[in-house]
Motif scaffolding. Sequence first.
Motif, mmCIF file in Angstrom:
data_model
loop_
_atom_site.group_PDB
_atom_site.id
_atom_site.type_symbol
_atom_site.label_atom_id
_atom_site.label_comp_id
_atom_site.label_asym_id
_atom_site.label_seq_id
_atom_site.Cartn_x
_atom_site.Cartn_y
_atom_site.Cartn_z
ATOM 1 N N ARG A 73 -4.947 5.767 -2.642
ATOM 2 C CA ARG A 73 -4.996 4.442 -3.455
ATOM 3 C C ARG A 73 -5.688 5.117 -4.590
ATOM 4 O O ARG A 73 -5.234 4.637 -6.299
ATOM 5 C CB ARG A 73 -5.938 3.901 -3.270
ATOM 6 N N THR A 94 1.577 6.037 7.201
ATOM 7 C CA THR A 94 1.481 6.220 6.043
ATOM 8 C C THR A 94 2.238 6.557 5.408
ATOM 9 O O THR A 94 2.763 6.707 3.927
ATOM 10 C CB THR A 94 0.333 5.965 6.158
ATOM 11 N N GLU A 97 5.111 4.459 3.731
ATOM 12 C CA GLU A 97 4.267 4.450 1.882
ATOM 13 C C GLU A 97 3.910 4.960 0.881
ATOM 14 O O GLU A 97 4.805 5.152 -0.532
ATOM 15 C CB GLU A 97 3.049 3.305 2.328
ATOM 16 N N ARG A 167 -5.623 -2.463 7.839
ATOM 17 C CA ARG A 167 -5.917 -2.727 5.873
ATOM 18 C C ARG A 167 -6.445 -1.234 5.671
ATOM 19 O O ARG A 167 -5.960 -1.153 4.344
ATOM 20 C CB ARG A 167 -6.363 -3.729 5.686
ATOM 21 N N LEU A 173 -4.103 0.824 11.828
ATOM 22 C CA LEU A 173 -2.335 0.346 11.964
ATOM 23 C C LEU A 173 -1.781 1.222 13.243
ATOM 24 O O LEU A 173 -0.333 0.513 13.013
ATOM 25 C CB LEU A 173 -2.243 0.976 10.443
ATOM 26 N N THR A 321 7.924 1.079 7.591
ATOM 27 C CA THR A 321 7.643 1.152 5.596
ATOM 28 C C THR A 321 8.393 -0.510 5.206
ATOM 29 O O THR A 321 7.402 -0.875 4.605
ATOM 30 C CB THR A 321 8.784 2.158 4.704
ATOM 31 N N ASN A 323 8.066 -2.966 7.370
ATOM 32 C CA ASN A 323 6.973 -4.529 7.758
ATOM 33 C C ASN A 323 5.983 -4.017 8.121
ATOM 34 O O ASN A 323 5.437 -5.646 8.864
ATOM 35 C CB ASN A 323 8.345 -4.160 9.235
ATOM 36 N N SER A 324 5.106 -3.311 7.896
ATOM 37 C CA SER A 324 4.249 -3.067 8.292
ATOM 38 C C SER A 324 3.209 -3.982 7.758
ATOM 39 O O SER A 324 2.234 -4.943 8.149
ATOM 40 C CB SER A 324 3.078 -1.799 7.913
ATOM 41 N N LYS A 325 3.273 -4.946 6.420
ATOM 42 C CA LYS A 325 2.823 -5.647 5.592
ATOM 43 C C LYS A 325 2.535 -6.871 5.636
ATOM 44 O O LYS A 325 1.579 -7.761 6.602
ATOM 45 C CB LYS A 325 2.948 -6.043 3.728
ATOM 46 N N SER A 326 4.190 -7.409 6.526
ATOM 47 C CA SER A 326 3.992 -8.886 7.223
ATOM 48 C C SER A 326 3.586 -8.677 8.984
ATOM 49 O O SER A 326 2.624 -9.902 9.083
ATOM 50 C CB SER A 326 6.028 -9.257 6.981
ATOM 51 N N ILE A 328 1.109 -6.566 9.767
ATOM 52 C CA ILE A 328 -0.593 -6.752 9.276
ATOM 53 C C ILE A 328 -1.140 -8.691 8.994
ATOM 54 O O ILE A 328 -2.079 -9.183 9.971
ATOM 55 C CB ILE A 328 -0.894 -6.114 8.379
ATOM 56 N N ASP A 329 -0.137 -8.668 8.675
ATOM 57 C CA ASP A 329 -0.452 -10.750 8.153
ATOM 58 C C ASP A 329 -0.265 -11.340 9.464
ATOM 59 O O ASP A 329 -1.124 -12.557 9.815
ATOM 60 C CB ASP A 329 0.506 -11.020 6.751
#
Length: 336
Positions: A73, A94, A97, A167, A173, A321, A323-326, A328-329
Amino acid sequence: MVKSIRFALAVLAGLAAALPAAAQDASALTIYTYDGFASEWGPGPGLKKAFEAQCNGCTVNFVAADSSINALRKVQLEGATTQADMILGLDTATAGEARTTGLFADHGLELTGLDIPVTWTDKQFVPFDWGYFAFVYNKTKVPNPPHSFEELIAMPESFKIVIEDPRSDTPGLGLLLWIKAAYGDKAPEIWKGMKPHILTMTKGWSEAYGLFLKGEADMALSYTTSPAYHAVSEKDENYAFAEFTEGHFPQIEVAGILKSSPHQDLAKQFLAFLTTKDAQLVIPTTNWMYPVIDLGDELPAAFYAQPKPAKVLELDEATITANSKSWIDEALAAIQ
């Protein structure tokens, strides 16, 4: 979110100002990594000394963030002004990403003779250590640990675990991917079942493992290699990892060169160095992970005291890459 971004930018401004002048030199290599790697007890100092001894007067400067994800970041926020030549400490969860940012150059190295649980064909990232995610416990306090997520869920509610936030931390993760690889669409049910046992979800590994060592939790999400630390450094053989019948998910830590680096050749030299015996001898007893080459008898016996998990779980990079965000949610919703 705005407050967090402003804080991050303020930190970055201070970081840029604090970078040593050597970071601007043609013979200096600036590597963004996570704090544990760069610390005095981590592998950073030993690798710096070993590489500088063979690179004809170069200097290695490690710049630490609180996690490898935040190191990435930082580079994204700094953009063209970044002083970083490399990022070290991302992992196979990671890397996808990171790859989509377009920030990383091909390493151009022929990587042969690696001793890792996958065939390595990545053109941008080079592995430097690896391990399996696992729950670690003290055998004197937990004589009968669970041997699956379902057994964990069935434990009395007083049985507590401490985990990391997916996150902000790669082990967090990793747990997410471990459960998804083992249970697929049933993953939310596993998370919901684990909820009563989760003492807390910490920002990073150090906080989680610290709570475990203080006796706040019965098990901590860590690595199959963590018991080796206690055996070698503390002469305490009471720590073990709970092998789960579902299998275990591996983490392979990697390093990559930024396209913006003016020191491409020196950076490639460092990447090549990471997989040499000189570097690999430093890593196991400082970062407490398995080496990426076979060190034979030079790897402490504590790393072999407990057999590696019999079953290895996998998810491909594209799937992670995408699906990881969904995911996590999905997990956070199940435990809230």
